[in-house]
Design an enzyme around this catalytic site. Structure first.
Site, PDB file in Angstrom:
ATOM      1  N   ASN A  48       5.533  -2.039  11.602  1.00  0.00           N
ATOM      2  CA  ASN A  48       6.998  -2.487  12.079  1.00  0.00           C
ATOM      3  C   ASN A  48       8.081  -2.122  10.931  1.00  0.00           C
ATOM      4  OD1 ASN A  48       6.684  -4.444   9.968  1.00  0.00           O
ATOM      5  ND2 ASN A  48       7.454  -6.275  11.390  1.00  0.00           N
ATOM      6  N   ASP A  61       5.209  -4.082  16.226  1.00  0.00           N
ATOM      7  CA  ASP A  61       4.865  -5.431  15.360  1.00  0.00           C
ATOM      8  C   ASP A  61       3.710  -6.027  15.764  1.00  0.00           C
ATOM      9  OD1 ASP A  61       5.411  -8.135  14.570  1.00  0.00           O
ATOM     10  OD2 ASP A  61       7.482  -7.602  14.253  1.00  0.00           O
ATOM     11  N   ASN A 102      -4.189 -11.036  17.887  1.00  0.00           N
ATOM     12  CA  ASN A 102      -4.102  -9.594  18.702  1.00  0.00           C
ATOM     13  C   ASN A 102      -5.064  -8.717  18.267  1.00  0.00           C
ATOM     14  OD1 ASN A 102      -1.946 -10.643  20.342  1.00  0.00           O
ATOM     15  ND2 ASN A 102      -0.355 -10.167  19.204  1.00  0.00           N
ATOM     16  N   TYR A 108       2.406 -17.918   3.277  1.00  0.00           N
ATOM     17  CA  TYR A 108       1.448 -16.762   2.997  1.00  0.00           C
ATOM     18  C   TYR A 108       0.095 -17.225   2.801  1.00  0.00           C
ATOM     19  CZ  TYR A 108      -0.306 -12.249   0.698  1.00  0.00           C
ATOM     20  OH  TYR A 108      -0.787 -11.170   0.433  1.00  0.00           O
TER      21      TYR A 108
HETATM   22  P1  NAD Z   1       3.131  -4.158   1.815  1.00  0.00           P
HETATM   23  O1  NAD Z   1       4.126  -5.231   2.012  1.00  0.00           O
HETATM   24  O2  NAD Z   1       3.442  -2.815   1.037  1.00  0.00           O
HETATM   25  O3  NAD Z   1       2.421  -3.565   3.288  1.00  0.00           O
HETATM   26  C1  NAD Z   1       2.380  -4.452   4.255  1.00  0.00           C
HETATM   27  C2  NAD Z   1       3.013  -3.681   5.541  1.00  0.00           C
HETATM   28  O4  NAD Z   1       2.807  -4.307   6.588  1.00  0.00           O
HETATM   29  C3  NAD Z   1       4.057  -2.942   5.444  1.00  0.00           C
HETATM   30  O5  NAD Z   1       4.197  -1.609   5.620  1.00  0.00           O
HETATM   31  C4  NAD Z   1       5.080  -3.737   6.448  1.00  0.00           C
HETATM   32  O6  NAD Z   1       5.883  -2.776   7.023  1.00  0.00           O
HETATM   33  C5  NAD Z   1       3.764  -3.984   7.439  1.00  0.00           C
HETATM   34  N1  NAD Z   1       4.098  -5.385   8.132  1.00  0.00           N
HETATM   35  C6  NAD Z   1       4.330  -6.423   7.892  1.00  0.00           C
HETATM   36  N2  NAD Z   1       4.649  -7.533   8.904  1.00  0.00           N
HETATM   37  C7  NAD Z   1       4.203  -6.695   9.985  1.00  0.00           C
HETATM   38  C8  NAD Z   1       4.226  -6.945  11.378  1.00  0.00           C
HETATM   39  N3  NAD Z   1       4.382  -8.235  11.986  1.00  0.00           N
HETATM   40  N4  NAD Z   1       3.850  -5.913  12.149  1.00  0.00           N
HETATM   41  C9  NAD Z   1       3.572  -4.737  11.846  1.00  0.00           C
HETATM   42  N5  NAD Z   1       3.478  -4.339  10.656  1.00  0.00           N
HETATM   43  C10 NAD Z   1       3.917  -5.275   9.560  1.00  0.00           C
HETATM   44  O7  NAD Z   1       1.904  -4.957   1.137  1.00  0.00           O
HETATM   45  P2  NAD Z   1       0.698  -4.370   0.480  1.00  0.00           P
HETATM   46  O8  NAD Z   1       0.749  -4.706  -0.892  1.00  0.00           O
HETATM   47  O9  NAD Z   1       0.429  -2.935   0.981  1.00  0.00           O
HETATM   48  O10 NAD Z   1      -0.414  -5.516   1.085  1.00  0.00           O
HETATM   49  C11 NAD Z   1      -1.097  -4.968   2.142  1.00  0.00           C
HETATM   50  C12 NAD Z   1      -2.076  -6.048   2.454  1.00  0.00           C
HETATM   51  O11 NAD Z   1      -3.072  -6.358   1.441  1.00  0.00           O
HETATM   52  C13 NAD Z   1      -1.575  -7.370   3.079  1.00  0.00           C
HETATM   53  O12 NAD Z   1      -2.199  -7.903   4.143  1.00  0.00           O
HETATM   54  C14 NAD Z   1      -1.666  -8.173   1.728  1.00  0.00           C
HETATM   55  O13 NAD Z   1      -1.749  -9.469   2.091  1.00  0.00           O
HETATM   56  C15 NAD Z   1      -2.904  -7.852   1.119  1.00  0.00           C
HETATM   57  N6  NAD Z   1      -2.930  -8.078  -0.212  1.00  0.00           N
HETATM   58  C16 NAD Z   1      -1.941  -7.188  -1.070  1.00  0.00           C
HETATM   59  C17 NAD Z   1      -2.282  -7.521  -2.318  1.00  0.00           C
HETATM   60  C18 NAD Z   1      -1.341  -6.745  -3.277  1.00  0.00           C
HETATM   61  O14 NAD Z   1      -1.368  -7.074  -4.651  1.00  0.00           O
HETATM   62  N7  NAD Z   1      -0.838  -5.536  -2.973  1.00  0.00           N
HETATM   63  C19 NAD Z   1      -3.021  -8.613  -2.868  1.00  0.00           C
HETATM   64  C20 NAD Z   1      -3.681  -9.598  -1.863  1.00  0.00           C
HETATM   65  C21 NAD Z   1      -3.633  -9.182  -0.776  1.00  0.00           C
END
Ligand code: NAD
Ligand code: UDP
Length: 406
Positions: free
Chosen positions: A118, A142, A183, A229
């Site tokens: 999204n 979304d 979902n 979170y």
């Molecule tokens: P990010 O914010 O860069 O990426 C998240 C993506 O999800 C984005 O593209 C965002 O637009 C999309 N998104 C958010 N809500 C949405 C929704 N309701 N519908 C559709 N798309 C949606 O974060 P990231 O760092 O790339 O993290 C990716 C995953 O890895 C996440 O689930 C996060 O919890 C997990 N994670 C990341 C880290 C880290 O250090 N980067 C650590 C632990 C866990």
């Protein structure tokens, strides 16, 4: 479209040799990222061409400032994969930081990839090099709303991940974790797709066990500012194992520790992007609290490798993916300052200060993964030292700033 420029699949040909066309450099095993056992091995140089700034062959900026896009474009060369081995893979959150690197690797491996996003915290720019490719589809959607598609694997990443992003609209963060995960699990149940949840080290909260093993149940404040979170991800794990027990969904759970790399959003408020951007601009680094709290940072290419290995191994319990090198945030601030000042990409400043600000509420005091499970069941451990990943990230941020891209 210039079909001579990308490595389209030849469906009559079961040959899985890497494509030698286009610009894949000679193999340099020092720089090879990933595991040959799952076909995720690729030269770092190939990955770099996807995120280092370059003069774009697809557009010209005219004298009056208008941009002319060219209809013909080439794509990064990818491996051929026989149709029998090619998976149709859904990546939710695929336009984000981690998701876009995962997409790059899955595309390299020769799979078909559908990204659902999204664009709340992600950006089309992160995957723009694949738009129009016959193996790639970008869907604006979304995950809180149901979605129907036929796929064989689902990597479920969609969720804001940095504290300022997930605290911006905490109710939406909970909805994303709960309804979004229901979902995607429902989709996995219907299509019999294998489902991988990207959970987090945050499910351990402010841990009383150190380092954290997967058997530790955690220490989370259920009503604090991080709860949307942390508890969201905890219930996402609960849902994942409920669908496994109740509906036989084939599940994987990765508990990801702090990750850094190119394509981090400069304004995500996380420590890595904050400190790098502040140092580049010559602003003081904002240290929250005494700086004695610790974190362990892994390079995104290591993480992607772990995610792909986990998806393709027969192991259903949660697995920590992180680097065991642990730093106090204070030491990390000095490390980033030194790397920004000494990086080969020029910097307009030669001095950076550190400013102490009040500690963030419920900030975990220590965090470090125990990765013996990942070593034993996936044969995975990080290949990059933190300093290597950080240097690459610093250079990437500096080049983006120099290009005016961020
Ligand atoms: P990010 O914010 O860069 O990426 C998240 C993506 O999800 C984005 O593209 C965002 O637009 C999309 N998104 C958010 N809500 C949405 C929704 N309701 N519908 C559709 N798309 C949606 O974060 P990231 O760092 O790339 O993290 C990716 C995953 O890895 C996440 O689930 C996060 O919890 C997990 N994670 C990341 C880290 C880290 O250090 N980067 C650590 C632990 C866990
Ligand atoms: N932090 C900091 N200054 C900043 C941003 C973060 O000192 O400008 C600290 C933060 O308080 C935490 C650590 O750095 O102790 C990691 O924060 P981040 O938001 O990157 O990740 P998380 O807390 O989710 O691990």
């Amino acid at each position: 479209m210039d079909h001579s420029k990308y490595n389209d699949n030849n469906d009559n040909n079961n040959n899985e040799q890497p494509n030698t066309f286009a610009s894949i450099p000679e193999r340099d095993y020092v720089n090879t990222v990933g595991h040959a056992s799952v076909g995720s091995d690729v030269d770092l140089a190939w990955l770099r061409q996807l995120y280092l700034p370059k003069v774009s062959p697809e557009k010209t900026i005219l004298e009056d400032g208008t941009v002319q896009y060219h209809m013909q474009r080439s794509y990064p060369a990818i491996r051929q994969l026989s149709p029998a081995k090619r998976e149709r893979i859904l990546v939710t959150g695929g336009a984000g930081f981690v998701g876009s690197h995962l997409v790059d690797r899955l595309m390299w491996m020769g799979h078909e990839v559908i990204v659902l996003d999204n664009f709340f915290t992600g950006s089309k720019r992160n995957v723009q090099h694949w738009i129009g490719h016959p193996h790639f589809e970008l869907v604006s959607h979304d995950v809180v709303d149901p979605f129907m598609i036929e796929v064989s694997q689902i990597y479920h990443l969609a969720c804001p991940a940095s504290p300022p992003h997930y605290q911006y609209n905490p109710t939406k963060t909970v909805k994303t974790s709960v309804m979004g995960t229901i979902n995607m699990l429902g989709l996995a149940k219907r299509t019999k797709a294998r489902f991988l949840l990207t959970s987090t080290s945050e499910i351990y909260g402010d841990p009383e066990e150190h380092p954290q093993k997967e058997t530790y149940w955690g220490h989370v404040n259920p009503i604090g500012p991080r709860a949307c979170y942390d508890e969201g991800k905890r219930i996402a794990e609960t849902l994942t194992y409920s669908y496994m027990r109740q509906n036989d969904v084939d599940v994987r759970v990765a508990r990801i520790f702090n990750t850094l790399g190119p394509r981090m959003s400069p304004a995500d408020g996380r420590v890595v992007s904050n400190f790098i951007m502040q140092a580049i601009k010559g602003e003081p680094l904002t240290l929250y609290g005494d700086g004695d709290q610790t974190r362990s940072f892994q390079y995104v290419h290591d993480l992607v490798d772990g995610l792909i290995l986990l998806m393709n191994k027969n192991f259903m319990e949660p697995v920590n993916l992180g680097n065991t090198e642990e730093y106090t945030i204070k030491d990390f601030a000095y490390m980033i300052r030194d790397q920004v000042l000494t990086s080969p990409v020029p910097t307009p400043v030669n001095e950076v200060e550190i400013k102490i600000l009040p500690a963030a509420m419920d900030d975990p005091k220590k965090r470090k993964p125990d990765i013996s499970r990942a070593k034993k069941y996936l044969g995975w451990e990080p290949r990059f030292a933190v300093k290597q990943g950080l240097q690459e990230t610093v250079d990437w941020f500096k080049l983006q700033v120099a290009e005016g891209a961020i």
